[in-house]
Design an enzyme around this catalytic site. Structure first.
Site, PDB file in Angstrom:
ATOM      1  N   SER A 416       0.767  -1.298   0.073  1.00 44.81           N
ATOM      2  CA  SER A 416      -0.189  -0.081  -0.072  1.00 44.81           C
ATOM      3  C   SER A 416       0.872   1.141   0.013  1.00 44.81           C
ATOM      4  CB  SER A 416      -0.870  -0.003   1.314  1.00 44.81           C
ATOM      5  OG  SER A 416      -1.681  -1.112   1.390  1.00 44.81           O
ATOM      6  N   HIS A 437      -1.208  -2.383  -7.171  1.00 38.54           N
ATOM      7  CA  HIS A 437      -2.023  -2.125  -5.928  1.00 38.54           C
ATOM      8  C   HIS A 437      -3.205  -2.079  -6.183  1.00 38.54           C
ATOM      9  CE1 HIS A 437      -3.008   1.230  -2.655  1.00 38.54           C
ATOM     10  NE2 HIS A 437      -2.772  -0.266  -2.105  1.00 38.54           N
ATOM     11  N   GLU A 449      -3.689   0.566  -8.993  1.00 41.25           N
ATOM     12  CA  GLU A 449      -2.561   1.141  -9.500  1.00 41.25           C
ATOM     13  C   GLU A 449      -1.407   0.295  -9.922  1.00 41.25           C
ATOM     14  OE1 GLU A 449      -2.577   5.130  -6.486  1.00 41.25           O
ATOM     15  OE2 GLU A 449      -2.042   3.133  -5.640  1.00 41.25           O
ATOM     16  N   ASN A 487      -3.182   6.601  -1.763  1.00 41.38           N
ATOM     17  CA  ASN A 487      -2.901   6.615  -0.414  1.00 41.38           C
ATOM     18  C   ASN A 487      -2.102   7.863   0.080  1.00 41.38           C
ATOM     19  OD1 ASN A 487      -4.505   4.318   0.039  1.00 41.38           O
ATOM     20  ND2 ASN A 487      -2.983   2.988   0.192  1.00 41.38           N
TER      21      ASN A 487
HETATM   22  P1  NAI Z   1      -3.753  -9.653   6.012  1.00 38.13           P
HETATM   23  O1  NAI Z   1      -2.800  -9.591   7.247  1.00 38.13           O
HETATM   24  O2  NAI Z   1      -5.165  -9.625   5.773  1.00 38.13           O
HETATM   25  O3  NAI Z   1      -2.970 -10.925   5.200  1.00 38.13           O
HETATM   26  C1  NAI Z   1      -1.642 -11.105   5.054  1.00 38.13           C
HETATM   27  C2  NAI Z   1      -1.556 -12.501   4.790  1.00 38.13           C
HETATM   28  O4  NAI Z   1      -0.195 -12.972   4.491  1.00 38.13           O
HETATM   29  C3  NAI Z   1      -1.661 -13.399   6.271  1.00 38.13           C
HETATM   30  O5  NAI Z   1      -2.738 -14.402   5.961  1.00 38.13           O
HETATM   31  C4  NAI Z   1      -0.236 -14.114   6.346  1.00 38.13           C
HETATM   32  O6  NAI Z   1      -0.524 -15.349   7.059  1.00 38.13           O
HETATM   33  C5  NAI Z   1       0.296 -14.011   5.193  1.00 38.13           C
HETATM   34  N1  NAI Z   1       1.813 -14.364   5.020  1.00 38.13           N
HETATM   35  C6  NAI Z   1       2.573 -13.372   5.555  1.00 38.13           C
HETATM   36  N2  NAI Z   1       3.692 -13.897   5.338  1.00 38.13           N
HETATM   37  C7  NAI Z   1       3.980 -14.970   4.367  1.00 38.13           C
HETATM   38  C8  NAI Z   1       4.650 -15.364   3.747  1.00 38.13           C
HETATM   39  N3  NAI Z   1       6.186 -15.351   3.793  1.00 38.13           N
HETATM   40  N4  NAI Z   1       4.209 -16.523   3.058  1.00 38.13           N
HETATM   41  C9  NAI Z   1       2.894 -16.681   2.489  1.00 38.13           C
HETATM   42  N5  NAI Z   1       1.984 -15.989   3.422  1.00 38.13           N
HETATM   43  C10 NAI Z   1       2.588 -15.113   4.197  1.00 38.13           C
HETATM   44  O7  NAI Z   1      -3.180  -8.423   5.245  1.00 38.13           O
HETATM   45  P2  NAI Z   1      -3.888  -7.659   3.859  1.00 38.13           P
HETATM   46  O8  NAI Z   1      -4.770  -6.744   4.336  1.00 38.13           O
HETATM   47  O9  NAI Z   1      -4.335  -8.840   3.096  1.00 38.13           O
HETATM   48  O10 NAI Z   1      -2.689  -6.954   3.500  1.00 38.13           O
HETATM   49  C11 NAI Z   1      -1.486  -7.505   2.546  1.00 38.13           C
HETATM   50  C12 NAI Z   1      -1.057  -6.439   1.731  1.00 38.13           C
HETATM   51  O11 NAI Z   1      -1.715  -5.739   0.961  1.00 38.13           O
HETATM   52  C13 NAI Z   1      -0.336  -5.397   2.745  1.00 38.13           C
HETATM   53  O12 NAI Z   1       0.958  -4.928   2.017  1.00 38.13           O
HETATM   54  C14 NAI Z   1      -1.124  -4.060   2.485  1.00 38.13           C
HETATM   55  O13 NAI Z   1      -0.567  -3.170   2.864  1.00 38.13           O
HETATM   56  C15 NAI Z   1      -1.719  -4.349   1.078  1.00 38.13           C
HETATM   57  N6  NAI Z   1      -2.972  -3.706   0.964  1.00 38.13           N
HETATM   58  C16 NAI Z   1      -3.740  -3.960   1.835  1.00 38.13           C
HETATM   59  C17 NAI Z   1      -5.248  -3.309   1.705  1.00 38.13           C
HETATM   60  C18 NAI Z   1      -6.260  -3.401   2.818  1.00 38.13           C
HETATM   61  O14 NAI Z   1      -7.225  -2.735   2.707  1.00 38.13           O
HETATM   62  N7  NAI Z   1      -6.374  -4.393   3.614  1.00 38.13           N
HETATM   63  C19 NAI Z   1      -5.455  -2.629   0.330  1.00 38.13           C
HETATM   64  C20 NAI Z   1      -4.506  -2.642  -0.690  1.00 38.13           C
HETATM   65  C21 NAI Z   1      -3.233  -3.026  -0.515  1.00 38.13           C
END
Ligand code: NAI
Ligand code: 3HC
Length: 703
Positions: A416, A437, A449, A487
């Protein structure tokens, strides 16, 4: 007009031609890509009809479009320019008045002025798969070439009101059911035109003039629609005018048309029309990027790392678009959670009618695979990382991907905010690394994005745009900075909201003012929905580098310290429980305490002032994003906010709004607010230049 042979085609002009077949005459329109009713089409069609009706031997005229569609509407690019004769409404009347029967063949997307031409013809035959509609309301206008008068004559008031106020196209079968078309026939448009004309000549098909049909009064339908629009579209101008125009269909046609014209002109003059048409073109303009000529890489198999909120949403989007997806997680429990979310998302698609149950089963059994090791991604053509927002974790993953991904695979991060250059540097192939993104929920939100790092190759960028198209998303090119286009700007204007909250406005007052401006949600409703913990983490990350001059409002952090992260924990700025949603008294107490600690005497903010500060802050940072070349053009910023942040479409986006407000007024506002906080409120150089008369943001889109 040139005269042609009995059988050959006669060109009226570049886009209209006539073909005579004994007593039948075909008029073909050929104005790619969508046969928009440009001046050339209108004048060519007028001349063709005029010439043919003067020929005693021509007994039936049939009209059809070449290419992918019959007329898809008036030429929107001509709006706002001086109108040139013949006007579309006059042309429609001319067709309806024609002594020789006129058959119209519809195919593709016969929309707006295209459908109006058809409604004025004497018989309508459509090809299977045709979609017909009157989408003018989505452009802030109403059907202005007789659509509001002829649609109710053919389909009845209730169906016409639905068609015109929703702007949604109908499948051809529905259009037939409503009487908007007379029949469906398969074949090439020219062949169908010829057969239909012959059927009229032979007396198999009856023709009639729509104007001769009386409209059945239906007071209830009007009342119900007015009540519905008052509730659902209180801020929009044209839907209400559409109802007024349809109401005039109970008058004789000539009088109804006059009323339609009057209301159409009111819509044309409204700023909402300009905003909505800007939004229409913004959606298409963003595809014009420097890398447009590069060849996208072939993508069949997509790897997704992380099965959390974003990973499972991205995987769903890719599966729905027909890709094979391999999702990896840290452990089986993570995979189970991710797979369950994908299953739920697909179930939602089934409920919305976007997917069959068999389609869902096929996707889950044949298209989705899962693994706990990154090695499983060795065959992926594109890998999208969506793990925790932590630079070390991301660098570690990209370092591993460098070793296992096949040559030529595109390596993407869904970060993000983080620096994609730094992520790319963790690999030996930075040219393959890009930011993609997505926005949450990723299988629903239209924006993506495409973040282009210093060394990203042109074909990797083109691949990102090609992917967006397949996912039916709108891709916007962004450079690298903290938060990219969206963002970064949001982080900045959110501070303006926090300052107002600290100085006396409640979160609810701010949200009310911002939704009153037209946003789907206010900033505190958004924060609660997204999860306050996300910005809390970002605040902690930035704490070390936060400039001393910056006014920092710790209220949201303190709410997080209580373990309240918004909706997902039942409370944040608001409380969410069985009794509904209401302001959180404990959050309000924290606000009061913070004000007292900082020695702030709360003051009142009017709704207008809230909107003014919020929007000015947004435009201020957006201008910097433009100055720094993070966004290619103002229209790219507009698209990001329209399609990713709920900016009211009728206002066209922040940069379009900036032009409406005027650069001089924006500078005046910033300088006024700077008297309270000269660090936050600084006039960007570009904005000052525009204020001094060196143009508008709109002009920058054209250069
Ligand atoms: P989340 O916490 O829901 O999911 C992250 C997942 O990655 C977890 O299930 C975790 O177990 C897994 N994980 C961590 N390390 C890992 C690895 N080495 N190998 C495989 N899986 C692994 O987080 P979320 O919200 O999905 O965010 C993920 C990314 O997307 C971040 O970089 C965030 O900034 C970005 N993002 C989030 C948005 C949102 O609204 N939540 C919107 C746009 C981007
Ligand atoms: N006028 C001018 N240009 C138009 C146009 C129109 N009505 N409709 C589409 N275009 C242009 C697009 O801007 C695009 O140009 P670009 O290639 O330079 O970017 C090109 O045609 C192709 O359009 P799309 O990329 O959108 O092609 P799709 O195949 O995805 O979609 C479509 C085709 C469904 C027809 C879609 O373009 C569309 O919805 N067009 C607008 C239809 C519309 O709103 N019609 C009503 C017009 S208002 C009217 O008729 C007033 C009357 O009542 C008086």
């Amino acid at each position: 007009m040139q005269s042609g042979s009995e059988r050959g085609g006669t060109a009226i002009n570049d886009v209209v031609s006539i073909e005579r077949q004994g007593p039948l005459a075909l008029i073909a329109l050929d104005n790619p890509p969508v046969n928009a009713a440009s001046h050339a089409v209108r004048s060519g069609l007028w001349q063709a009809i005029e010439a043919l009706q003067a020929e005693p031997d021509t007994r039936v005229i049939a009209l059809y479009g070449k290419g992918r569609t019959f007329i898809a509407g008036a030429d929107i690019r001509e709006f706002g320019k001086p109108p040139k004769d013949p006007w579309l409404p006059d042309l429609c009347n001319f067709i309806e008045d024609c002594e020789t029967p006129v058959v119209c063949v519809l195919h593709g997307t016969t929309l707006g002025g295209g459908l109006e031409v058809a409604l004025a013809s004497h018989l309508r035959v459509a090809l299977p798969g045709t979609r017909v509609g009157l989408p003018e309301v989505t452009l802030g206008i109403l059907p202005g070439a007789g659509g509001t008068q002829r649609a109710p004559r053919l389909a009845g008031v209730s169906a016409a009101l639905d068609l015109i106020t929703s702007g949604k196209p109908l499948a051809v079968e529905k259009a037939l059911e409503h009487g908007l078309i007379d029949r469906i026939e398969d074949g090439l448009p020219r062949d169908v035109a010829l057969r239909a004309a012959q059927a009229v000549l032979d007396g198999h098909d009856r023709t009639r003039r729509t104007r001769d049909i009386a409209v059945e009064p239906d007071a209830e339908a009007f009342e119900a629609m007015r009540a519905k629009l008052k509730k659902t579209q209180p801020l929009l101008f044209s839907p209400h005018k559409c109802v007024d125009a349809v109401a005039a269909s109970q008058l004789p046609l000539s009088e109804g048309l006059k009323e339609e014209r009057r209301l159409f002109n009111e819509c044309m003059d409204s700023p909402q029309r300009a905003g909505l048409i800007h939004a229409f073109f913004a959606e298409r303009a963003v595809a014009k990027i420097p890398e447009a000529s590069a060849k996208p890489r072939d993508i069949q198999n997509i790897g997704v790392i992380g099965g959390g909120t974003m990973g499972s949403g991205i995987a769903t989007a890719a599966l729905l678009a027909g890709f094979s997806v391999t999702m990896t997680e840290r452990d089986q429990a993570g995979l189970d959670r991710g797979t369950a979310t994908i299953g739920k998302n697909l179930e939602g698609a089934v409920k919305r009618g976007k997917l069959s149950t068999e389609g869902r089963d096929e996707i889950l059994s044949a298209k989705l695979s899962t693994a706990t090791e990154l090695d499983a991604l060795a065959d992926a053509d594109l890998i999208i990382e969506a793990v925790f927002e932590d630079m070390d974790v991301k660098k570690d993953i990209f370092g591993t991907l460098d070793k296992i991904a096949k040559p030529g695979a595109v390596l993407a991060s869904n970060t993000s905010y983080l620096d994609v250059n730094e992520i790319a540097a963790a690999t030996g192939r930075p040219e393959d690394v890009i930011g993609l993104h997505f926005f949450s929920p990723a299988h629903i939100m239209r924006l993506m994005e495409v973040v282009v790092a210093e060394k990203t190759s042109a074909d990797a960028v083109a691949t990102g745009f090609a992917l967006a198209k397949k996912l039916k998303k709108i891709a916007v090119r962004s450079g690298v900075c903290d938060g990219f286009i969206g963002n970064r700007i949001m982080t900045f204007y959110k501070k303006a909201a926090d300052y107002m909250m600290m100085d006396g406005a409640s979160p609810e007052e701010i949200d009310r003012a911002i939704t009153g401006f037209g946003f789907a949600m206010g900033p505190y409703q958004v924060a609660d929905l997204a999860g306050l913990d996300i910005s809390w983490a970002a605040n902690k990350r930035r704490a070390a580098t936060r400039p001393a001059e910056e006014r920092y409002i710790p209220i949201a952090d303190e709410i997080c310290e209580k373990g309240w992260f918004g909706r997902k924990t039942g409370q944040g700025f608001y409380v969410y429980d069985a009794d509904g949603t209401r302001p959180n008294p404990e959050a309000l107490a924290i606000i009061d305490e913070e004000r007292a600690r900082a020695g702030v005497t709360p003051r009142t903010f009017s709704g207008d002032e809230i909107v003014s500060r919020f929007v000015t802050a947004m435009i201020l940072e957006a201008t910097r994003v433009l100055e720094e070349g993070i966004a290619l053009r103002p229209v790219d910023i507009d698209a990001v906010f329209l399609f990713g942040y709920g900016f009211p479409r009728f206002r066209g986006g922040p940069m379009h709004t900036a032009d409406q407000i005027g650069a001089a007024e924006l500078v005046r506002r910033i300088e006024t607010y700077a008297q309270e906080d000269s660090y936050y409120w600084q006039v960007p150089v570009l904005l000052r230049k525009l204020a001094e008369g060196s143009g508008t943001f709109a002009e920058m889109n054209e250069s």
